[in-house]
Design an enzyme around this catalytic site. Structure first.
Site, PDB file in Angstrom:
ATOM      1  N   GLY A  43       0.820  -1.217   0.000  1.00  0.00           N
ATOM      2  CA  GLY A  43       0.000   0.000   0.000  1.00  0.00           C
ATOM      3  C   GLY A  43       0.847   1.258   0.000  1.00  0.00           C
ATOM      4  N   GLY A 187       5.391  25.024   6.152  1.00  0.00           N
ATOM      5  CA  GLY A 187       4.972  24.665   4.790  1.00  0.00           C
ATOM      6  C   GLY A 187       3.455  24.709   4.671  1.00  0.00           C
ATOM      7  N   GLU A 194      -3.628  20.471   5.130  1.00  0.00           N
ATOM      8  CA  GLU A 194      -4.621  19.440   5.491  1.00  0.00           C
ATOM      9  C   GLU A 194      -4.432  19.033   6.954  1.00  0.00           C
ATOM     10  OE1 GLU A 194      -4.556  15.994   2.933  1.00  0.00           O
ATOM     11  OE2 GLU A 194      -5.195  17.117   1.173  1.00  0.00           O
ATOM     12  N   GLU A 210       5.158  29.903   6.154  1.00  0.00           N
ATOM     13  CA  GLU A 210       5.302  29.578   4.720  1.00  0.00           C
ATOM     14  C   GLU A 210       6.224  30.607   4.066  1.00  0.00           C
ATOM     15  OE1 GLU A 210       4.301  27.302   2.212  1.00  0.00           O
ATOM     16  OE2 GLU A 210       5.419  28.725   0.972  1.00  0.00           O
ATOM     17  N   LEU A 322       0.981  12.031  -7.056  1.00  0.00           N
ATOM     18  CA  LEU A 322      -0.364  11.713  -6.576  1.00  0.00           C
ATOM     19  C   LEU A 322      -0.655  10.240  -6.804  1.00  0.00           C
ATOM     20  CD1 LEU A 322      -2.201  14.849  -7.998  1.00  0.00           C
ATOM     21  CD2 LEU A 322      -1.729  14.376  -5.589  1.00  0.00           C
ATOM     22  N   HIS A 447     -31.405  17.374  -8.474  1.00  0.00           N
ATOM     23  CA  HIS A 447     -31.648  18.457  -7.523  1.00  0.00           C
ATOM     24  C   HIS A 447     -32.086  17.866  -6.196  1.00  0.00           C
ATOM     25  CE1 HIS A 447     -33.007  22.298  -5.959  1.00  0.00           C
ATOM     26  NE2 HIS A 447     -34.160  21.702  -5.618  1.00  0.00           N
TER      27      HIS A 447
HETATM   28  C1  FAD Z   1       0.450  12.928   4.229  1.00  0.00           C
HETATM   29  C2  FAD Z   1       0.241  12.607   2.771  1.00  0.00           C
HETATM   30  C3  FAD Z   1      -1.022  12.753   2.211  1.00  0.00           C
HETATM   31  C4  FAD Z   1      -1.239  12.442   0.883  1.00  0.00           C
HETATM   32  N1  FAD Z   1      -2.501  12.594   0.381  1.00  0.00           N
HETATM   33  C5  FAD Z   1      -2.737  12.286  -0.920  1.00  0.00           C
HETATM   34  C6  FAD Z   1      -4.046  12.384  -1.469  1.00  0.00           C
HETATM   35  O1  FAD Z   1      -4.996  12.763  -0.781  1.00  0.00           O
HETATM   36  N2  FAD Z   1      -4.225  12.026  -2.760  1.00  0.00           N
HETATM   37  C7  FAD Z   1      -3.192  11.602  -3.554  1.00  0.00           C
HETATM   38  O2  FAD Z   1      -3.421  11.291  -4.719  1.00  0.00           O
HETATM   39  N3  FAD Z   1      -1.943  11.504  -3.066  1.00  0.00           N
HETATM   40  C8  FAD Z   1      -1.692  11.823  -1.769  1.00  0.00           C
HETATM   41  N4  FAD Z   1      -0.428  11.678  -1.265  1.00  0.00           N
HETATM   42  C9  FAD Z   1       0.654  11.238  -2.181  1.00  0.00           C
HETATM   43  C10 FAD Z   1       0.591   9.722  -2.399  1.00  0.00           C
HETATM   44  O3  FAD Z   1       0.717   9.075  -1.163  1.00  0.00           O
HETATM   45  C11 FAD Z   1       1.701   9.307  -3.351  1.00  0.00           C
HETATM   46  O4  FAD Z   1       1.598  10.059  -4.543  1.00  0.00           O
HETATM   47  C12 FAD Z   1       1.612   7.833  -3.698  1.00  0.00           C
HETATM   48  O5  FAD Z   1       1.681   7.032  -2.544  1.00  0.00           O
HETATM   49  C13 FAD Z   1       2.755   7.463  -4.656  1.00  0.00           C
HETATM   50  O6  FAD Z   1       2.681   6.117  -4.967  1.00  0.00           O
HETATM   51  P1  FAD Z   1       3.965   5.293  -5.432  1.00  0.00           P
HETATM   52  O7  FAD Z   1       3.469   3.920  -5.715  1.00  0.00           O
HETATM   53  O8  FAD Z   1       4.693   6.036  -6.471  1.00  0.00           O
HETATM   54  O9  FAD Z   1       4.949   5.284  -4.166  1.00  0.00           O
HETATM   55  P2  FAD Z   1       4.755   4.974  -2.618  1.00  0.00           P
HETATM   56  O10 FAD Z   1       3.337   4.968  -2.217  1.00  0.00           O
HETATM   57  O11 FAD Z   1       5.672   5.901  -1.906  1.00  0.00           O
HETATM   58  O12 FAD Z   1       5.272   3.472  -2.481  1.00  0.00           O
HETATM   59  C14 FAD Z   1       6.609   3.143  -2.702  1.00  0.00           C
HETATM   60  C15 FAD Z   1       6.892   1.864  -1.948  1.00  0.00           C
HETATM   61  O13 FAD Z   1       8.141   1.366  -2.364  1.00  0.00           O
HETATM   62  C16 FAD Z   1       8.797   0.767  -1.281  1.00  0.00           C
HETATM   63  N5  FAD Z   1      10.231   0.744  -1.614  1.00  0.00           N
HETATM   64  C17 FAD Z   1      10.994   1.806  -1.958  1.00  0.00           C
HETATM   65  N6  FAD Z   1      12.247   1.382  -2.259  1.00  0.00           N
HETATM   66  C18 FAD Z   1      12.262   0.042  -2.075  1.00  0.00           C
HETATM   67  C19 FAD Z   1      13.268  -0.966  -2.229  1.00  0.00           C
HETATM   68  N7  FAD Z   1      14.486  -0.668  -2.645  1.00  0.00           N
HETATM   69  N8  FAD Z   1      12.920  -2.234  -1.950  1.00  0.00           N
HETATM   70  C20 FAD Z   1      11.668  -2.560  -1.547  1.00  0.00           C
HETATM   71  N9  FAD Z   1      10.686  -1.658  -1.387  1.00  0.00           N
HETATM   72  C21 FAD Z   1      10.982  -0.365  -1.663  1.00  0.00           C
HETATM   73  C22 FAD Z   1       8.443   1.678  -0.106  1.00  0.00           C
HETATM   74  O14 FAD Z   1       8.559   0.986   1.130  1.00  0.00           O
HETATM   75  C23 FAD Z   1       7.001   2.053  -0.432  1.00  0.00           C
HETATM   76  O15 FAD Z   1       6.081   1.209   0.208  1.00  0.00           O
HETATM   77  C24 FAD Z   1      -0.171  11.972   0.076  1.00  0.00           C
HETATM   78  C25 FAD Z   1       1.106  11.807   0.633  1.00  0.00           C
HETATM   79  C26 FAD Z   1       1.315  12.121   1.962  1.00  0.00           C
HETATM   80  C27 FAD Z   1       2.685  11.940   2.536  1.00  0.00           C
END
Ligand code: FAD
Length: 468
Positions: A43, A187, A194, A210, A322, A447
């Site tokens: 996740g 920031g 949020e 900010e 995102l 509506h």
């Molecule tokens: C507080 C917060 C709120 C957010 N709210 C929103 C929102 O409302 N809507 C939205 O669209 N986005 C939101 N985001 C952004 C969103 O979480 C990310 O854009 C999204 O999770 C990116 O997905 P990803 O699959 O690229 O990477 P990630 O979700 O970061 O997953 C990457 C995974 O790779 C694993 N990993 C990395 N390197 C290695 C390795 N070498 N070996 C094994 N595993 C590894 C990590 O452990 C991680 O689990 C939010 C982010 C934060 C921090």
């Protein structure tokens, strides 16, 4: 360390976030032998420390605030006693949602026949990765035909205030042991605001610092004005155009304003939310010598990197960082590996701030349309003229549409107001389907709903709004 038997697969995905797990599930569904490596929890950021837990905390904070408002004398006739908050229970409830969702991802991966390896992946070359488990129970080499990088991003720290103790990252702010009395948020981007707003609703004194002169500086000013007003009304103290110099326990956060005056903001906790950086180090990525675009891995319209057979998706490939972009790219890559003819070229990627009020941007703003040389019309419909908004006690904000003048093709939607995040589906569909103002104006909208403001914005752009 004992070596385990090598695995050979067609697709190896590094990272089990929304990008990586969606790619793996879709690949499994398409019959592609797939291995997914995740060092932490399935996740990724989104389900464990991002989108989902932050929205859970925001919801809990809103409920608490409503209860407090009712206790203070509600115009709705609801009479309630002063509420109290058991924050440990709030965090347990949030964790329960996270566990249900991450467990669900595990089940979907199993159903799709994906082999999940728990451990840290280190790249040896474009076709070979070594996975080491946290338990030190031996390394496993995985050989693949296609390597997909979905390693996500990590919070950026301030050199003068490294994370730890009283200095929180967003991850810490999502699982507080107790609520601080005074929180300084560094920031005013969407993550800082949020969480800052949620903490204010939970009764914490919140101050936001900010560097830019505006909150949500990457959004257009008209859209962010209602957020600014609501922040001020809620008692969040803002220091805009200010930079943070450091922190000490006695005085708190040291700040310098635009006139170079220095002052300190007392705080029990400081949430540093100054941005996120693609995770490109610590797993041998350098050895591939891929083309980079600044800090992120450069990709083309197919999500291919500069090395054949190596793909990249999600936050590691840069903005917009995102979850829904990562998921869409993941699906796109899996289908290409299965031989489908796909490209990742969406007309629009929605962006939502779950602030109070919420802010939504899909497609081009009027200024962006102008900058792209388009001759456009734009029109807004205010929620103050929408019956549903009145019944929800939430008449601030508006829906705005941007369309080409010559053929009325819709190129953008923006909205600010309560619940507008749910309007993104309609906004996205109209743009992807090439809708014109007339298509939306002539669609019957139920509506009373907030969606009527969408139809009315289109009508207003055509010069014939009914309810204003
Ligand atoms: C507080 C917060 C709120 C957010 N709210 C929103 C929102 O409302 N809507 C939205 O669209 N986005 C939101 N985001 C952004 C969103 O979480 C990310 O854009 C999204 O999770 C990116 O997905 P990803 O699959 O690229 O990477 P990630 O979700 O970061 O997953 C990457 C995974 O790779 C694993 N990993 C990395 N390197 C290695 C390795 N070498 N070996 C094994 N595993 C590894 C990590 O452990 C991680 O689990 C939010 C982010 C934060 C921090």
């Amino acid at each position: 360390m004992t070596e385990k038997k090598d695995i050979t697969t067609k697709l190896l995905v590094i990272g089990g976030g929304p990008g990586g797990y969606v790619a793996a599930i879709r690949a499994g569904q398409l019959g592609i032998p797939t291995v997914l490596v995740e060092a932490s929890s399935l996740g990724g950021t989104c389900l464990n420390i991002g989108c989902i837990p932050s929205k859970a905390l925001i919801h809990a904070a809103e409920e608490f605030e409503h209860a407090r408002q009712h206790a203070a004398g509600s115009p709705l006739g609801i009479r309630a006693g002063e509420p109290t908050l058991d924050v440990a229970q709030t965090v347990r409830w949030k964790d329960g949602i996270v566990q249900r969702l991450t467990g669900g991802v595990g089940a979907l991966l199993r159903k799709a026949g994906v082999q999940v390896l728990k451990g840290w992946a280190t790249i040896e070359d474009g076709k070979t990765v070594t996975v080491r488990g946290a338990d030190g129970q031996g390394a496993q080499r995985v050989r693949c035909e296609h390597l997909l990088l979905a390693t996500g991003s990590e919070a950026v720290a301030l050199p003068s205030m490294p994370f730890g103790g009283a200095i929180w990252s967003s991850t810490d702010a999502l699982s507080p042991d107790v609520l601080p009395r005074r929180l300084v948020v560094v920031g005013a981007g969407y993550i800082g605001l949020e969480l800052g707003i949620a903490y204010r609703k939970l009764g914490v004194e919140v101050t936001v610092v900010e560097a830019a002169e505006r909150v949500l500086p990457s959004y257009d000013e008209e859209l962010t004005q209602p957020v600014l007003e609501s922040l001020r009304k809620s008692g969040v103290v803002l220091h805009l155009g200010c930079s943070v110099l450091g922190w000490d326990e006695g005085q708190g956060v040291h700040v310098r304003n635009a006139r170079a005056d220095e002052f300190a903001l007392p705080a029990d906790r400081v949430l540093v939310a100054v941005g996120r950086r693609p995770r490109t180090a610590g797993f041998g990525l350098e050895s591939l010598q891929l083309d980079m675009a600044g800090r992120h891995v450069a990709i083309d319209a197919h999500c291919r990197t500069s090395m054949r057979g190596v793909w990249a998706i999600g936050d590691v490939t840069g903005e917009p960082m995102l979850a829904h972009r990562a998921m869409a790219q993941g699906e796109c890559v899996a289908e290409q590996i299965a031989g489908h003819n796909r490209r990742f070229e969406p007309m629009a990627i929605p962006a939502v701030c779950f602030t109070d009020p919420e802010v939504v941007v899909v497609g081009r703003t009027p200024a962006e349309a102008r900058a792209a040389g388009l001759d456009c019309i734009d029109a807004a419909f205010p929620f103050s003229a929408n019956g549903r908004a009145m019944t929800l006690e939430s008449t601030g904000g508006f829906v705005r549409v941007v369309a080409r003048k010559d053929n009325h093709l819709i190129v953008g939607w923006q909205a600010v107001g309560r619940g507008v995040s749910e309007l993104t589906a309609a906004f996205g569909q109209s743009i992807e389907m090439g809708a014109r103002l007339e298509d939306v104006a002539h669609t019957i909208h139920a509506h009373p709903t907030l969606g009527e403001a969408v139809q009315e914005a289109a009508l207003r752009a055509l010069g014939r709004a009914v309810h204003i």
